[in-house]
Design an enzyme around this catalytic site. Sequence first.
Site, PDB file in Angstrom:
ATOM      1  N   ILE A 114       0.822  -1.209   0.000  1.00 15.57           N
ATOM      2  CA  ILE A 114       0.000   0.000   0.000  1.00 15.57           C
ATOM      3  C   ILE A 114       0.857   1.260   0.000  1.00 15.57           C
ATOM      4  CG2 ILE A 114      -0.254   0.061   2.524  1.00 15.57           C
ATOM      5  CD1 ILE A 114      -2.790   1.142  -0.224  1.00 15.57           C
ATOM      6  N   GLY A 314      -6.176  -6.692   0.809  1.00 15.34           N
ATOM      7  CA  GLY A 314      -6.628  -5.726   1.802  1.00 15.34           C
ATOM      8  C   GLY A 314      -5.759  -4.485   1.735  1.00 15.34           C
ATOM      9  N   GLU A 315      -5.607  -3.802   2.872  1.00 19.57           N
ATOM     10  CA  GLU A 315      -4.746  -2.609   2.974  1.00 19.57           C
ATOM     11  C   GLU A 315      -5.228  -1.442   2.115  1.00 19.57           C
ATOM     12  OE1 GLU A 315      -0.680  -3.580   2.045  1.00 19.57           O
ATOM     13  OE2 GLU A 315      -0.669  -5.374   3.300  1.00 19.57           O
ATOM     14  N   ALA A 316      -6.456  -1.474   1.608  1.00 22.63           N
ATOM     15  CA  ALA A 316      -6.958  -0.474   0.653  1.00 22.63           C
ATOM     16  C   ALA A 316      -6.228  -0.543  -0.676  1.00 22.63           C
ATOM     17  CB  ALA A 316      -6.884   0.944   1.226  1.00 22.63           C
TER      18      ALA A 316
END
Length: 352
Positions: A114, A314-316
Site C-alpha cells: 500500500i 486488503g490494505e486499501a
Amino acid sequence: MPPHIMPSFCQPPFASMAELRNACLSLPDPDPKVAALIGERDATLTKPPGSLGRLEELSIWLGEWQGHQKPTLEHVQITIFAGNHGVVRRGVSPWPSDVTAQMVSNFQSGGAAINQLARNAGADLAVVPVRNLMATADFTATPAMGEEEFLDAVSVGYTAVSPTLDLFCPGEMGIGNTTPSAALCAALLGGTGADWAGRGTGLDQAGVNLKASVIDEALCLHAASLNDPLHAARCLGGYELAAILGSVLAARHHRIPVLLDGFVCTAAVLPLIKLTTSALDHTKLSHCSAEAGHRRLADALRLKPILDLGLRLGEASGSAVAIPVLRAALACHNGMATFAEAAVSQSDVSIQ
C-alpha cells in the site's frame, strides 16, 4: 514519506448506541443541481454521448458529493485501520496475531504494497492501530466488544476523517478479520458460515471448514442480538471494522465520496445500509476481491466494482489502484474542449 500514525483511542462523539443510530439515520444527500450541470457539460464535450462509459458516471458521482461542477482530487486520503481478534485463538487464520503489529510497522517504514500504491495514486496514507491493537473478545464465547469499546472504535474512525478531503479510502489490517466479516454477512444477509467463509490469508479446505463452524457457533450464541445491525456489528465484528464503519459514516456527514476496498471493508459498512438503504450512496466499490463471498456481498449491496483484478490483499490496495481511474475521469471531464470551443461539428443523431 512514511504514513501518519493516528491516535488509537478517542473521545467518543457518540455517548450511546442511540446517538450512533441517530447519526446513521440522519444522512445528507448529494447535490442534484451539480449532477445536472456536470451532465449538461458532458453532453457538449468533443466525444459521442456515453463514449467514456463509467468514467462519465464517476465524474458526476464525485461532483455531486463534493458540490463542485468541476470536481478535484487534490486531497485524497487512504487510512488503514488495524485491529486484532480474539477468535484467532480458534485457529481461523494460519497467521499469528503478532503479524498485525508487524505489518503496522511495515506500513510505517514504507515497505508494504500500500505504501507503493498510495504513492503511485497521489494519495496520503495514514495508519490507525485501533485500541492499540488489543484483541477483541472471542465472539464464540461472548460479544466481541462491549458497547463502550464499540463506540470508542467507531469514534476513532469517525474522527479520522478530515472534512477537507476530496476522496476518502478506508483500508484494513487484522489477522483473522475475514472471520468476523463473514459472520456479519451471514448475520445480516442470511446463510451459514459455509456460505460466507473463504480462505482468507491462506487456509486449506479443512481450515475453511473450521472457520465456517466457528462462525456458526457465533451466530447461534448471539442470535438474539442479530436483528439489530449495530448490535450485530458489536457482537460479531472487530475494532478495525467498527472504525471503518465510523469513518464511512463521517465521510457521508461531510459529503466526501468514498472508495471501498475488499471483502472486509465492504462487510464493515453492511450495518449502515441495513439501517438506511441509501447509506452507501456516497461510496463506490473499487474492486471485487478474490476472497470468497465478496462478489456475493457486492451484488447484495448493488455495488458494481470499478476493477476486477483478483486482488485479495486488503490494505486499501484495490482503492489505491482505482484512484488513477477516477483521476482519468476528471481529466477528461475538466480538460476536454466542448464542440463549440474546438469548432467541431456536432452530430444531430440521438444516441440511445
